[in-house]
Design a protein around this motif. Structure first.
Motif, PDB file in Angstrom:
ATOM      1  N   SER A  44       3.500   2.167 -13.192  1.00 14.75           N
ATOM      2  CA  SER A  44       2.763   2.645 -12.028  1.00 14.75           C
ATOM      3  C   SER A  44       3.591   2.506 -10.755  1.00 14.75           C
ATOM      4  CB  SER A  44       1.452   1.861 -11.894  1.00 14.75           C
ATOM      5  OG  SER A  44       0.763   2.227 -10.722  1.00 14.75           O
ATOM      6  N   ALA A  45       4.277   1.379 -10.591  1.00 11.62           N
ATOM      7  CA  ALA A  45       5.119   1.161  -9.404  1.00 11.62           C
ATOM      8  C   ALA A  45       6.268   2.163  -9.368  1.00 11.62           C
ATOM      9  CB  ALA A  45       5.646  -0.267  -9.399  1.00 11.62           C
ATOM     10  N   GLN A  46       6.819   2.494 -10.521  1.00 12.82           N
ATOM     11  CA  GLN A  46       7.895   3.487 -10.581  1.00 12.82           C
ATOM     12  C   GLN A  46       7.392   4.861 -10.158  1.00 12.82           C
ATOM     13  OE1 GLN A  46       9.097   3.022 -14.669  1.00 12.82           O
ATOM     14  NE2 GLN A  46      10.515   1.355 -14.224  1.00 12.82           N
ATOM     15  N   ARG A  47       6.170   5.214 -10.577  1.00 11.00           N
ATOM     16  CA  ARG A  47       5.583   6.493 -10.180  1.00 11.00           C
ATOM     17  C   ARG A  47       5.308   6.526  -8.679  1.00 11.00           C
ATOM     18  NH1 ARG A  47       6.514  10.287 -14.040  1.00 11.00           N
ATOM     19  NH2 ARG A  47       5.963   9.499 -16.103  1.00 11.00           N
ATOM     20  N   ASP A  48       4.849   5.421  -8.129  1.00 11.49           N
ATOM     21  CA  ASP A  48       4.605   5.355  -6.688  1.00 11.49           C
ATOM     22  C   ASP A  48       5.891   5.575  -5.907  1.00 11.49           C
ATOM     23  OD1 ASP A  48       1.900   4.943  -6.934  1.00 11.49           O
ATOM     24  OD2 ASP A  48       2.024   2.758  -6.836  1.00 11.49           O
ATOM     25  N   LEU A  49       6.980   5.014  -6.396  1.00 11.08           N
ATOM     26  CA  LEU A  49       8.272   5.204  -5.721  1.00 11.08           C
ATOM     27  C   LEU A  49       8.697   6.662  -5.782  1.00 11.08           C
ATOM     28  CD1 LEU A  49      10.734   3.973  -4.295  1.00 11.08           C
ATOM     29  CD2 LEU A  49      11.734   3.572  -6.550  1.00 11.08           C
ATOM     30  N   GLN A  50       8.502   7.294  -6.934  1.00 17.32           N
ATOM     31  CA  GLN A  50       8.854   8.704  -7.068  1.00 17.32           C
ATOM     32  C   GLN A  50       8.009   9.557  -6.131  1.00 17.32           C
ATOM     33  OE1 GLN A  50      11.357  10.005  -9.452  1.00 17.32           O
ATOM     34  NE2 GLN A  50      11.109  11.552  -7.879  1.00 17.32           N
ATOM     35  N   SER A  51       6.733   9.225  -6.010  1.00 17.86           N
ATOM     36  CA  SER A  51       5.850   9.952  -5.101  1.00 17.86           C
ATOM     37  C   SER A  51       6.321   9.814  -3.654  1.00 17.86           C
ATOM     38  CB  SER A  51       4.424   9.419  -5.246  1.00 17.86           C
ATOM     39  OG  SER A  51       3.561  10.014  -4.294  1.00 17.86           O
ATOM     40  N   SER A  52       6.731   8.615  -3.276  1.00 16.26           N
ATOM     41  CA  SER A  52       7.212   8.394  -1.907  1.00 16.26           C
ATOM     42  C   SER A  52       8.506   9.158  -1.643  1.00 16.26           C
ATOM     43  CB  SER A  52       7.444   6.895  -1.670  1.00 16.26           C
ATOM     44  OG  SER A  52       6.226   6.189  -1.707  1.00 16.26           O
ATOM     45  N   GLU A  53       9.338   9.274  -2.657  1.00 14.99           N
ATOM     46  CA  GLU A  53      10.589  10.029  -2.499  1.00 14.99           C
ATOM     47  C   GLU A  53      10.292  11.502  -2.215  1.00 14.99           C
ATOM     48  OE1 GLU A  53      14.715  11.040  -4.958  1.00 14.99           O
ATOM     49  OE2 GLU A  53      13.261   9.610  -5.772  1.00 14.99           O
ATOM     50  N   TYR A  54       9.318  12.060  -2.907  1.00 12.28           N
ATOM     51  CA  TYR A  54       8.939  13.449  -2.649  1.00 12.28           C
ATOM     52  C   TYR A  54       8.360  13.611  -1.257  1.00 12.28           C
ATOM     53  CZ  TYR A  54       9.599  14.514  -7.619  1.00 12.28           C
ATOM     54  OH  TYR A  54      10.137  14.706  -8.860  1.00 12.28           O
ATOM     55  N   SER A  55       7.629  12.618  -0.787  1.00 14.51           N
ATOM     56  CA  SER A  55       7.061  12.679   0.563  1.00 14.51           C
ATOM     57  C   SER A  55       8.161  12.715   1.616  1.00 14.51           C
ATOM     58  CB  SER A  55       6.142  11.484   0.814  1.00 14.51           C
ATOM     59  OG  SER A  55       5.004  11.524  -0.022  1.00 14.51           O
ATOM     60  N   VAL A  56       9.223  11.936   1.398  1.00 14.41           N
ATOM     61  CA  VAL A  56      10.348  11.941   2.344  1.00 14.41           C
ATOM     62  C   VAL A  56      11.003  13.311   2.377  1.00 14.41           C
ATOM     63  CG1 VAL A  56      12.638  10.996   2.807  1.00 14.41           C
ATOM     64  CG2 VAL A  56      10.787   9.471   2.133  1.00 14.41           C
ATOM     65  N   LYS A  57      11.249  13.876   1.215  1.00 15.79           N
ATOM     66  CA  LYS A  57      11.890  15.205   1.156  1.00 15.79           C
ATOM     67  C   LYS A  57      11.003  16.262   1.802  1.00 15.79           C
ATOM     68  CE  LYS A  57      14.559  14.205  -3.029  1.00 15.79           C
ATOM     69  NZ  LYS A  57      14.775  14.524  -4.463  1.00 15.79           N
ATOM     70  N   GLY A  58       9.682  16.150   1.579  1.00 16.82           N
ATOM     71  CA  GLY A  58       8.772  17.135   2.143  1.00 16.82           C
ATOM     72  C   GLY A  58       8.583  17.017   3.645  1.00 16.82           C
ATOM     73  N   SER A  59       8.911  15.865   4.222  1.00 16.45           N
ATOM     74  CA  SER A  59       8.684  15.665   5.654  1.00 16.45           C
ATOM     75  C   SER A  59       9.683  16.408   6.531  1.00 16.45           C
ATOM     76  CB  SER A  59       8.721  14.166   5.987  1.00 16.45           C
ATOM     77  OG  SER A  59       9.992  13.613   5.702  1.00 16.45           O
ATOM     78  N   TYR A  60      10.722  17.004   5.942  1.00 21.20           N
ATOM     79  CA  TYR A  60      11.716  17.751   6.718  1.00 21.20           C
ATOM     80  C   TYR A  60      11.320  19.213   6.898  1.00 21.20           C
ATOM     81  CZ  TYR A  60      15.023  13.865   6.340  1.00 21.20           C
ATOM     82  OH  TYR A  60      15.644  12.635   6.435  1.00 21.20           O
ATOM     83  N   TYR A  61      10.119  19.594   6.424  1.00 17.95           N
ATOM     84  CA  TYR A  61       9.766  21.012   6.412  1.00 17.95           C
ATOM     85  C   TYR A  61       9.770  21.628   7.802  1.00 17.95           C
ATOM     86  CZ  TYR A  61       5.095  20.051   8.247  1.00 17.95           C
ATOM     87  OH  TYR A  61       4.045  19.681   9.055  1.00 17.95           O
ATOM     88  N   ASN A  62       9.374  20.872   8.837  1.00 16.25           N
ATOM     89  CA  ASN A  62       9.243  21.461  10.169  1.00 16.25           C
ATOM     90  C   ASN A  62      10.585  21.656  10.864  1.00 16.25           C
ATOM     91  OD1 ASN A  62       7.144  22.576  11.640  1.00 16.25           O
ATOM     92  ND2 ASN A  62       7.104  20.879  13.098  1.00 16.25           N
TER      93      ASN A  62
END
Length: 413
Positions: A44-62
């Motif tokens: 579960s902790a590994q999945r949470d880290l992967q989710s956070s990594e996608y959030s970082v990549k997605g935050s550059y959209y603007n």
């Protein structure tokens, strides 16, 4: 080497699977591998880290242009009207709101990463302590069975002396009570073994249908002769790093809140075609810029900024408090670890001494050179020392696992 009734007892060693009916005879490395692959908390902790990594990549959209296409068709009176357009917009400045979002997502990623480190250290502790409990329970069952055999032999010896008029009834009744107590110990030991098996299954993320046995030993290390640099170690503990990441989240929140006081600038470009038939052939295009400046929104930005600033102050204080708290935990856990290592040596020495004294005392009692009370004291002391030694074996492993956990280390990193 410590021996129980002539059988060698290795420190945290295996007991034969034929004795305990184990279905899973695993080495320590196999225990670690199974925990890595199946422990739900770790996964579960590994999945949470992967989710956070996608959030970082997605935050550059603007920071990138937004492109959209549209098509339209309408009818009015006797004419049809068709149109296709392609529009591109680019935000040039948004009052540092975008920078704040990126910084906040990065800080949340750091939080997830430290959470994974904490989980790895916790699961490592759980695994080591669970296996230590398992081996303790297995060895305690073996010891308890040996104590029953010993108490039965002692009862027969006292019974013979009582029948011959050389021992009193109180000694006989006490020997019978010792035997019943040994049987109770054995019952408790077998039940503790069942609980230890269930705990192993939980830690490994497996169904509670198997019995496990350690083929080998839980690896342990000897404390360094030099005292650790606690001031340096505390900076790498996951709890302190999490507090630091939380402070960064609060800083980013302040940046986002303050963005409402700054203007926003956007550029746009549109190209398209329109006409009464499909596909339209009349071209059109436009470029433009828009600048907006907030004037008053009912105090929303002001109060949001004040809230974020107070949250940042709280995070900073929490970080400072966490540093002090973790420093105390490091020192306390290290002291317990060192003391547990030394206590195991002391208990081992006591067992060896108690075994030697018991042999002498038994011979003297058999030859009538010692009273029951004198022999009983030495006999009971031996059993107490043997139980204490088993407990110290377990505590030595668990204390080292706790020392690793508070540092954020373990066998799963």
């Amino acid at each position: 080497m410590i021996t129980f009734f002539g059988a060698p007892l290795l420190v945290l060693s295996l007991c034969t699977s034929s004795v305990f009916g184990a279905d899973k005879d695993l080495s320590w490395s196999e225990f670690v591998t199974r925990a890595k692959e199946n422990n739900e908390e770790l996964l579960s902790a590994q999945r949470d880290l992967q989710s956070s990594e996608y959030s970082v990549k997605g935050s550059y959209y603007n920071y990138l242009p937004q492109v959209s296409a549209s098509a339209s068709a309408s009818r009015g009176g006797t004419e049809d009207d068709y149109g296709v357009t392609l529009t591109a917009t680019q935000n040039v400045f948004s009052g540092f709101s975008d920078a704040g979002k990126v910084a906040q997502n990065k800080a949340n990623y750091d939080l997830a990463r430290t959470s994974l480190q904490s989980t790895q250290a916790k699961v490592s502790y759980d695994l080591k302590s669970a296996v230590a409990d398992l081996v303790y329970a297995q060895n305690y069952v073996k010891l308890a069975k040996g104590i029953i055999d010993r108490r039965e032999l002692n009862l027969k010896m006292v019974q013979l002396r009582f029948d011959g008029g050389r021992e009193n009834k109180g000694s006989l009744l006490l020997s019978k009570a010792y035997l019943e107590d040994a049987r109770l110990d054995y019952l408790q030991a077998t039940q503790e073994l069942s609980v230890a098996q269930s705990r192993i299954a939980k830690t490994l993320g497996e169904e509670d249908v198997n019995s496990y046995i350690l083929n080998g030993k839980v690896p342990v290390t000897i404390p360094s002769e030099t005292k650790p640099d606690f001031q340096k170690l505390v900076l790498d503990t996951p709890v302190y790093k999490a507090a630091t990441a939380q402070e960064d989240v609060s800083k980013a929140s302040v940046t986002q809140s303050e963005s409402g006081f700054y203007p926003s600038l956007n550029l746009s470009a549109t190209t398209g075609k329109s006409g009464p038939s499909w596909f339209p052939d009349q071209e059109s295009w436009s470029v433009g810029a828009s600048l907006s400046m907030p004037i008053f929104n009912g105090g929303r930005d002001y109060f949001s900024t004040r809230r974020s600033l107070e949250s940042l102050k709280a995070s900073t204080l929490t970080k400072s408090s966490t540093l002090k708290d973790q420093l105390v935990k490091l020192k306390d856990t290290y002291v317990s670890y060192v003391q547990a290592v030394q206590k195991l040596k002391v208990d081992g020495a006591y067992v060896e001494a108690a075994e030697a004294r018991e042999k002498i005392s038994r011979q003297k009692y058999n030859n009538g050179l010692s009273t029951f009370d004198d022999w009983d004291l030495i006999e009971s002391d031996l059993i107490k020392r043997q139980k204490s030694f088993l407990q110290s074996e377990r505590d030595r492993v668990v204390s080292e696992a706790a020392w690793e956990q508070v540092q954020g280390k373990g066998v799963l990193q």
